[in-house]
Design a protein around this motif. Structure first.
Motif, PDB file in Angstrom:
ATOM      1  N   UNK A  48      -9.911  19.562 -26.494  1.00  0.00           N
ATOM      2  CA  UNK A  48      -8.767  19.748 -27.376  1.00  0.00           C
ATOM      3  C   UNK A  48      -7.851  18.544 -27.227  1.00  0.00           C
ATOM      4  N   UNK A  49      -7.073  18.270 -28.276  1.00  0.00           N
ATOM      5  CA  UNK A  49      -6.195  17.093 -28.287  1.00  0.00           C
ATOM      6  C   UNK A  49      -4.826  17.498 -28.801  1.00  0.00           C
ATOM      7  N   UNK A  50      -3.783  17.076 -28.082  1.00  0.00           N
ATOM      8  CA  UNK A  50      -2.409  17.361 -28.482  1.00  0.00           C
ATOM      9  C   UNK A  50      -2.035  16.455 -29.649  1.00  0.00           C
ATOM     10  N   UNK A  51      -1.494  17.027 -30.726  1.00  0.00           N
ATOM     11  CA  UNK A  51      -1.107  16.224 -31.880  1.00  0.00           C
ATOM     12  C   UNK A  51       0.225  15.513 -31.654  1.00  0.00           C
ATOM     13  N   UNK A  52       0.969  15.876 -30.612  1.00  0.00           N
ATOM     14  CA  UNK A  52       2.246  15.210 -30.312  1.00  0.00           C
ATOM     15  C   UNK A  52       2.073  13.977 -29.447  1.00  0.00           C
ATOM     16  N   UNK A  53       1.348  14.089 -28.322  1.00  0.00           N
ATOM     17  CA  UNK A  53       1.286  12.978 -27.364  1.00  0.00           C
ATOM     18  C   UNK A  53      -0.110  12.370 -27.235  1.00  0.00           C
ATOM     19  N   UNK A  54      -1.131  12.993 -27.812  1.00  0.00           N
ATOM     20  CA  UNK A  54      -2.476  12.443 -27.762  1.00  0.00           C
ATOM     21  C   UNK A  54      -3.287  12.840 -26.549  1.00  0.00           C
ATOM     22  N   UNK A  55      -2.710  13.646 -25.649  1.00  0.00           N
ATOM     23  CA  UNK A  55      -3.451  14.064 -24.455  1.00  0.00           C
ATOM     24  C   UNK A  55      -4.682  14.861 -24.848  1.00  0.00           C
ATOM     25  N   UNK A  56      -5.784  14.556 -24.190  1.00  0.00           N
ATOM     26  CA  UNK A  56      -7.016  15.304 -24.414  1.00  0.00           C
ATOM     27  C   UNK A  56      -7.355  16.100 -23.173  1.00  0.00           C
ATOM     28  N   UNK A  57      -7.748  17.326 -23.381  1.00  0.00           N
ATOM     29  CA  UNK A  57      -8.196  18.205 -22.314  1.00  0.00           C
ATOM     30  C   UNK A  57      -9.647  18.559 -22.558  1.00  0.00           C
ATOM     31  N   UNK A  58     -10.369  18.839 -21.485  1.00  0.00           N
ATOM     32  CA  UNK A  58     -11.735  19.324 -21.611  1.00  0.00           C
ATOM     33  C   UNK A  58     -11.878  20.597 -20.774  1.00  0.00           C
ATOM     34  N   UNK A  59     -12.760  21.460 -21.202  1.00  0.00           N
ATOM     35  CA  UNK A  59     -12.978  22.725 -20.518  1.00  0.00           C
ATOM     36  C   UNK A  59     -13.790  22.478 -19.253  1.00  0.00           C
ATOM     37  N   UNK A  60     -13.285  22.970 -18.126  1.00  0.00           N
ATOM     38  CA  UNK A  60     -13.978  22.859 -16.841  1.00  0.00           C
ATOM     39  C   UNK A  60     -14.574  24.229 -16.535  1.00  0.00           C
ATOM     40  N   UNK A  61     -15.870  24.346 -16.694  1.00  0.00           N
ATOM     41  CA  UNK A  61     -16.545  25.640 -16.537  1.00  0.00           C
ATOM     42  C   UNK A  61     -16.460  26.163 -15.110  1.00  0.00           C
ATOM     43  N   UNK A  62     -16.532  25.283 -14.114  1.00  0.00           N
ATOM     44  CA  UNK A  62     -16.489  25.762 -12.729  1.00  0.00           C
ATOM     45  C   UNK A  62     -15.117  26.343 -12.372  1.00  0.00           C
ATOM     46  N   UNK A  63     -14.043  25.785 -12.920  1.00  0.00           N
ATOM     47  CA  UNK A  63     -12.694  26.326 -12.690  1.00  0.00           C
ATOM     48  C   UNK A  63     -12.286  27.347 -13.745  1.00  0.00           C
ATOM     49  N   UNK A  64     -13.063  27.391 -14.832  1.00  0.00           N
ATOM     50  CA  UNK A  64     -12.765  28.264 -15.972  1.00  0.00           C
ATOM     51  C   UNK A  64     -11.335  28.040 -16.464  1.00  0.00           C
ATOM     52  N   UNK A  65     -11.019  26.728 -16.654  1.00  0.00           N
ATOM     53  CA  UNK A  65      -9.689  26.340 -17.097  1.00  0.00           C
ATOM     54  C   UNK A  65      -9.775  24.962 -17.755  1.00  0.00           C
ATOM     55  N   UNK A  66      -8.721  24.583 -18.486  1.00  0.00           N
ATOM     56  CA  UNK A  66      -8.648  23.265 -19.100  1.00  0.00           C
ATOM     57  C   UNK A  66      -8.219  22.239 -18.062  1.00  0.00           C
ATOM     58  N   UNK A  67      -8.749  21.008 -18.166  1.00  0.00           N
ATOM     59  CA  UNK A  67      -8.401  19.911 -17.275  1.00  0.00           C
ATOM     60  C   UNK A  67      -8.113  18.668 -18.121  1.00  0.00           C
ATOM     61  N   UNK A  68      -7.174  17.852 -17.682  1.00  0.00           N
ATOM     62  CA  UNK A  68      -6.834  16.631 -18.407  1.00  0.00           C
ATOM     63  C   UNK A  68      -8.028  15.678 -18.364  1.00  0.00           C
TER      64      UNK A  68
END
Length: 54
Positions: free
Chosen positions: A10-30
């Motif tokens: 996913x990508x923030x439309x305000x600042x451009x930060x991209x996150x990816x899903x981390x399956x082992x943590x079951x959470x989003x990571x930068x």
């Protein structure tokens, strides 16, 4: 019955930060170093991702 296809990036439309899903943590990571960690992120939830798997 339809199968849900969850996004893996996913990508923030305000600042451009991209996150990816981390399956082992079951959470989003930068992903990478772009964007601001403390931005009130606005994710493009109405973008091109199709949540229904074919």
């Amino acid at each position: 019955m339809a199968e849900i296809n969850r996004p893996d990036r996913r990508r923030c439309v305000r600042c451009g930060r991209e996150d990816e899903w981390n399956e082992s943590n079951r959470n989003w990571a930068i992903a990478g170093d772009q964007g601001r960690p403390f931005c009130i992120h606005e994710w493009d939830i109405n973008g091109t991702h199709n949540p229904i798997a074919e």
